[in-house]
Design a protein around this motif. Structure first.
Motif, mmCIF file in Angstrom:
data_model
loop_
_atom_site.group_PDB
_atom_site.id
_atom_site.type_symbol
_atom_site.label_atom_id
_atom_site.label_comp_id
_atom_site.label_asym_id
_atom_site.label_seq_id
_atom_site.Cartn_x
_atom_site.Cartn_y
_atom_site.Cartn_z
ATOM 1 N N GLY A 10 0.556 -1.502 0.053
ATOM 2 C CA GLY A 10 0.241 0.087 -0.714
ATOM 3 C C GLY A 10 1.132 1.145 0.072
ATOM 4 N N SER A 11 1.938 1.240 -0.070
ATOM 5 C CA SER A 11 3.020 2.023 0.251
ATOM 6 C C SER A 11 3.192 2.732 -1.198
ATOM 7 C CB SER A 11 4.004 1.982 0.767
ATOM 8 O OG SER A 11 4.830 1.176 0.394
ATOM 9 N N VAL A 12 3.898 3.376 -1.853
ATOM 10 C CA VAL A 12 3.882 5.014 -2.776
ATOM 11 C C VAL A 12 5.142 3.583 -3.436
ATOM 12 C CG1 VAL A 12 4.926 6.514 -4.063
ATOM 13 C CG2 VAL A 12 2.981 6.909 -1.917
ATOM 14 N N ALA A 13 5.810 3.120 -2.389
ATOM 15 C CA ALA A 13 7.341 2.635 -3.160
ATOM 16 C C ALA A 13 7.010 1.257 -3.969
ATOM 17 C CB ALA A 13 8.146 2.873 -2.062
ATOM 18 N N GLY A 14 6.648 0.260 -2.646
ATOM 19 C CA GLY A 14 5.339 -0.986 -2.969
ATOM 20 C C GLY A 14 4.816 -0.638 -4.729
ATOM 21 N N CYS A 15 3.930 0.055 -4.427
ATOM 22 C CA CYS A 15 3.353 0.680 -5.816
ATOM 23 C C CYS A 15 4.384 1.007 -6.785
ATOM 24 C CB CYS A 15 1.960 1.250 -5.841
ATOM 25 S SG CYS A 15 1.004 1.025 -4.690
ATOM 26 N N MET A 63 -4.560 9.653 -13.142
ATOM 27 C CA MET A 63 -3.493 10.221 -13.066
ATOM 28 C C MET A 63 -3.484 11.429 -11.918
ATOM 29 S SD MET A 63 -1.827 7.843 -13.467
ATOM 30 C CE MET A 63 -2.565 6.260 -13.351
ATOM 31 N N GLU A 64 -4.644 12.358 -12.461
ATOM 32 C CA GLU A 64 -4.686 13.783 -11.716
ATOM 33 C C GLU A 64 -5.518 13.410 -10.383
ATOM 34 O OE1 GLU A 64 -6.756 16.640 -13.843
ATOM 35 O OE2 GLU A 64 -5.290 16.546 -15.825
ATOM 36 N N GLN A 65 -6.533 12.581 -10.612
ATOM 37 C CA GLN A 65 -6.958 12.101 -8.941
ATOM 38 C C GLN A 65 -5.916 11.394 -8.147
ATOM 39 O OE1 GLN A 65 -10.222 9.505 -10.235
ATOM 40 N NE2 GLN A 65 -10.440 8.568 -7.692
ATOM 41 N N LEU A 66 -4.932 10.941 -8.967
ATOM 42 C CA LEU A 66 -4.153 9.999 -8.149
ATOM 43 C C LEU A 66 -3.155 10.928 -7.517
ATOM 44 C CD1 LEU A 66 -2.698 7.157 -6.545
ATOM 45 C CD2 LEU A 66 -1.035 7.602 -9.015
ATOM 46 N N GLY A 67 -2.795 11.588 -7.892
ATOM 47 C CA GLY A 67 -1.588 12.924 -7.619
ATOM 48 C C GLY A 67 -2.121 13.934 -6.485
ATOM 49 N N GLY A 72 1.214 11.568 -0.452
ATOM 50 C CA GLY A 72 2.831 11.546 -1.205
ATOM 51 C C GLY A 72 2.429 10.617 -2.626
ATOM 52 N N TRP A 73 1.104 10.352 -3.483
ATOM 53 C CA TRP A 73 1.431 9.887 -4.524
ATOM 54 C C TRP A 73 1.103 11.037 -5.684
ATOM 55 C CZ3 TRP A 73 0.571 4.564 -4.686
ATOM 56 C CH2 TRP A 73 0.299 4.266 -3.946
ATOM 57 N N TYR A 74 1.403 12.295 -5.705
ATOM 58 C CA TYR A 74 1.561 13.266 -6.699
ATOM 59 C C TYR A 74 3.038 12.774 -7.621
ATOM 60 C CZ TYR A 74 2.826 17.526 -9.832
ATOM 61 O OH TYR A 74 2.809 18.510 -10.473
ATOM 62 N N ASN A 75 3.783 12.244 -7.411
ATOM 63 C CA ASN A 75 5.470 12.060 -7.913
ATOM 64 C C ASN A 75 5.323 11.025 -8.947
ATOM 65 O OD1 ASN A 75 7.011 14.361 -7.477
ATOM 66 N ND2 ASN A 75 8.225 13.094 -5.366
ATOM 67 N N LEU A 76 3.977 9.726 -8.338
ATOM 68 C CA LEU A 76 4.080 8.718 -9.223
ATOM 69 C C LEU A 76 3.496 8.709 -9.803
ATOM 70 C CD1 LEU A 76 4.078 5.272 -9.665
ATOM 71 C CD2 LEU A 76 1.996 5.917 -7.669
ATOM 72 N N ALA A 77 1.666 9.482 -9.713
ATOM 73 C CA ALA A 77 1.329 10.128 -10.659
ATOM 74 C C ALA A 77 1.801 10.830 -12.287
ATOM 75 C CB ALA A 77 -0.135 11.186 -10.083
ATOM 76 N N THR A 78 2.744 11.657 -11.460
ATOM 77 C CA THR A 78 3.397 12.922 -12.636
ATOM 78 C C THR A 78 4.110 11.410 -13.435
ATOM 79 O OG1 THR A 78 2.942 14.717 -10.878
ATOM 80 C CG2 THR A 78 5.313 14.791 -12.860
ATOM 81 N N LEU A 79 5.100 10.622 -13.058
ATOM 82 C CA LEU A 79 5.417 9.659 -13.507
ATOM 83 C C LEU A 79 5.449 8.979 -14.039
ATOM 84 C CD1 LEU A 79 8.476 7.996 -12.078
ATOM 85 C CD2 LEU A 79 7.585 6.562 -13.361
#
Length: 166
Positions: A10-15, A63-67, A72-79
């Motif tokens: 469930g963490s950003v790193a795990g995802c 991805m906007e919704q995720l960000g 801390g999901w913004y960086n993942l959504a942007t990427l």
């Protein structure tokens, strides 16, 4: 935690790790988000974005919704959005983001660990120290109290201890 250690579910790193494996196996970015979002190790924000993609929402909107999700999901959504728009492979970037997120979480945990002695100082001094004094010092003071006994009051008019005899 080591840099190569597994991230908690469930963490950003795990995802990021799961998405990296999915994209490396040949999935598109949208397919990878859908598949990882359905897995039990996905964070709730990624699962919501995956559900939005399955309902037909475009990837950039999902991805906007995720960000905008907290945590801390913004960086993942942007990427993921940039990778999808440019067609670039995101596996290396996802691995670097996962390592960066692990390092950030490690720093947060180290900061909390450094604060722990300061937070424990008040309860330790307010509760443990008085208990220690009651168990160790008070018995010696009580035992030595015989030394500080007051002399008996003088007798007056035949009644011991009562002034004026009555």
């Amino acid at each position: 935690m080591r840099d190569g250690a597994a991230a908690p579910p469930g963490s950003v790193a795990g995802c990021c790790d799961l998405l990296s494996v999915a994209i490396a196996s040949g999935c598109s970015t949208a397919e990878a988000v859908r598949e990882v979002g359905r897995s039990p190790g996905a964070g709730s924000a990624l699962a919501e974005s995956a559900a939005a993609l399955e309902r037909g929402m475009p990837l950039d909107v999902a991805m906007e919704q995720l960000g905008s999700a907290p945590g801390g999901w913004y960086n993942l959504a942007t990427l993921l959005a940039v990778s999808s728009a440019s067609g670039a492979d995101a596996t290396d970037s996802l691995r670097r983001l996962a390592a960066s997120e692990r390092l950030r979480m490690r720093r947060v945990r180290e900061t909390r660990a450094r604060r722990l002695p300061v937070l424990l100082l008040l309860p330790l001094t307010a509760m443990v120290l008085p208990a220690f004094l009651l168990v160790t010092v008070v018995p010696f003071v009580v035992a030595g109290a015989d030394f500080f006994e007051l002399p008996p009051l003088p007798e007056q008019n035949g009644t011991p201890g009562l002034p004026g005899g009555g």
